[in-house]
Scaffold this active site. Structure first.
Site, PDB file in Angstrom:
ATOM      1  N   SER A   1       0.836  -1.192   0.000  1.00 28.19           N
ATOM      2  CA  SER A   1       0.000   0.000   0.000  1.00 28.19           C
ATOM      3  C   SER A   1       0.885   1.263   0.000  1.00 28.19           C
ATOM      4  CB  SER A   1      -0.962  -0.043   1.194  1.00 28.19           C
ATOM      5  OG  SER A   1      -1.931   0.975   1.114  1.00 28.19           O
TER       6      SER A   1
ATOM      7  N   ARG B   1     -12.139   6.544   9.384  1.00 31.07           N
ATOM      8  CA  ARG B   1     -11.609   5.182   9.333  1.00 31.07           C
ATOM      9  C   ARG B   1     -12.659   4.191   8.840  1.00 31.07           C
ATOM     10  NH1 ARG B   1      -6.975   2.412   8.556  1.00 31.07           N
ATOM     11  NH2 ARG B   1      -6.936   0.440   9.707  1.00 31.07           N
TER      12      ARG B   1
ATOM     13  N   ASP C   1      -9.320  -4.874  -6.051  1.00 25.05           N
ATOM     14  CA  ASP C   1      -8.829  -3.759  -5.250  1.00 25.05           C
ATOM     15  C   ASP C   1      -9.371  -2.470  -5.854  1.00 25.05           C
ATOM     16  OD1 ASP C   1      -7.375  -1.752  -3.975  1.00 25.05           O
ATOM     17  OD2 ASP C   1      -5.472  -2.829  -4.055  1.00 25.05           O
TER      18      ASP C   1
ATOM     19  N   HIS D   1      -8.096  -4.522  -1.121  1.00 23.23           N
ATOM     20  CA  HIS D   1      -6.834  -3.834  -0.833  1.00 23.23           C
ATOM     21  C   HIS D   1      -6.121  -4.418   0.385  1.00 23.23           C
ATOM     22  CE1 HIS D   1      -4.109  -0.437  -1.323  1.00 23.23           C
ATOM     23  NE2 HIS D   1      -4.180  -0.209  -0.028  1.00 23.23           N
ATOM     24  N   ASP D   2      -6.862  -5.024   1.294  1.00 23.60           N
ATOM     25  CA  ASP D   2      -6.277  -5.597   2.506  1.00 23.60           C
ATOM     26  C   ASP D   2      -5.807  -7.040   2.337  1.00 23.60           C
ATOM     27  OD1 ASP D   2      -6.351  -3.407   4.123  1.00 23.60           O
ATOM     28  OD2 ASP D   2      -8.034  -4.051   5.353  1.00 23.60           O
TER      29      ASP D   2
END
Length: 350
Positions: free
Chosen positions: A153, A214, A295, A325-326
């Site tokens: 990332s 978040r 992603d 993405h994780d």
């Protein structure tokens, strides 16, 4: 000047010296030396002038092993894996260990806290500044060149900047879920997150604003497929209002983040992602680009464009995962297989 920080109750040692201790039984990585420290670097920042910054680092691994810098997302930090000296779980605990590509018995794992991560630097921070800070750290630790940078990332962006700005200091790059530019869709997501922080501050509710930011971020990190699998349940009526199944999870994610992250750090590092730009043709070291299908922050098309720009120095690996993405954190075994092949290539250590 490098200052080694000893575990609680011990006096700091004012030079770079491994701290050795008996192996712990609960984590095999603990049997190799580990230390923490910091160096002070005079950093000519791209958008904020010359600043004196403190670069906090942690290193774990055999003293004479090849050094691999591991860098994660903007929430990552210098503590990658548990050790005897520092037994708390690291942010990449499942990716580092015996038999892994990142095995501290065979490779020395170096990590650092990003400039601005402590919230004390309220100024624009370019990923190029992070790369220059790494150069200062390597100078202080007398590390001529890194065997590799493994960047996830934001760490992938920093790795690309290091390859462009200081190519003699790194021999190989593995860039996971990061490209040569921020995608406009992803930049829009981050802009909304920063607006949530701003709104919270205007209402004297900094924590609520950061928590909401978040939670927005988690929706961009993960995928609809994962949420369907985990949260496909009927909504509930709570005090006359509808509450959907994912809200408890999102609230918990936000609360944990607020407990460890200053709002200024979030804002400045979020902005830093959007300041990132490199010309792939200027990356002149072997680079493995790892893309994740689905992603939404770093789409496959950008990874392909990066690899095409790298020419013969670039290779693309595709990971299919419902974690989006994780995936690099949620799929440690599959990620390790990719890293093993990447770090062995072109004469890498086994």
């Amino acid at each position: 000047m490098s200052l080694v920080e000893s575990p609680a109750g011990q006096s700091p040692v004012p030079h770079f010296q491994p701290c050795c201790a008996p192996p712990a039984e609960d984590h095999a990585s603990a049997s190799v030396p580990a230390l923490r420290g910091h160096v002070d670097v005079l950093l000519p920042m791209r958008h904020a002038g010359v600043r004196s910054v403190r670069v906090a680092f942690e290193v774990v691994g055999a003293a004479n092993a090849p050094v691999v810098l591991v860098a994660g997302g903007i929430s990552a930090h210098r503590h990658v894996v548990a050790s005897t000296q520092f037994p708390e779980a690291g942010w990449a605990n499942d990716l580092v260990g015996p038999g892994r590509a990142l095995d501290p018995a065979r490779r020395r794992i170096l990590a650092f806290d990003y400039i601005g991560a402590d919230g004390t630097l309220d100024a624009p921070i370019d990923p190029a500044d992070q790369a220059d800070a790494i150069r200062g750290l390597l100078d202080a630790l007398d590390i001529d060149a890194l065997h590799a940078v493994v960047g996830y990332s934001y760490g992938a962006l920093v790795g690309l900047q290091l390859a462009v700005r200081h190519p003699r200091r790194v021999r190989k790059l593995v860039a996971v879920s990061g490209a040569h530019r921020p995608h406009p869709y992803a930049a829009a997501w981050r802009a909304l997150q920063r607006k949530a922080v701003d709104l919270g501050q205007l209402q004297c509710a900094d924590g609520q604003g950061l928590s909401l930011a978040r939670q927005f971020a988690m929706l961009s990190y993960r995928t609809p497929e994962e949420f369907e699998q985990r949260f496909d349940a009927a909504p509930e009526l709570v005090h006359g209002r509808v509450r959907v199944a994912a809200e408890d999870y999102l609230d918990a994610v936000g609360a944990r983040y607020v407990g460890r992250t200053p709002a200024t750090a979030f804002r400045r590092l979020s902005e830093s992602i959007d300041l990132h730009r490199v010309d792939p043709a200027q990356v002149r070291i072997p680079t493995v680009v790892v893309a994740v299908e689905g992603d939404r922050l770093v789409p496959l098309s950008d990874a392909v464009a990066l690899v095409e720009g790298l020419g013969t120095l670039g290779k693309l690996r595709l990971l299919r995962s419902r974690y989006g993405h994780d995936a690099f954190l949620k799929e440690p075994d599959r990620m390790d297989a990719i890293l093993s092949a990447a770090l062995r290539a072109n004469g890498g250590a086994p």
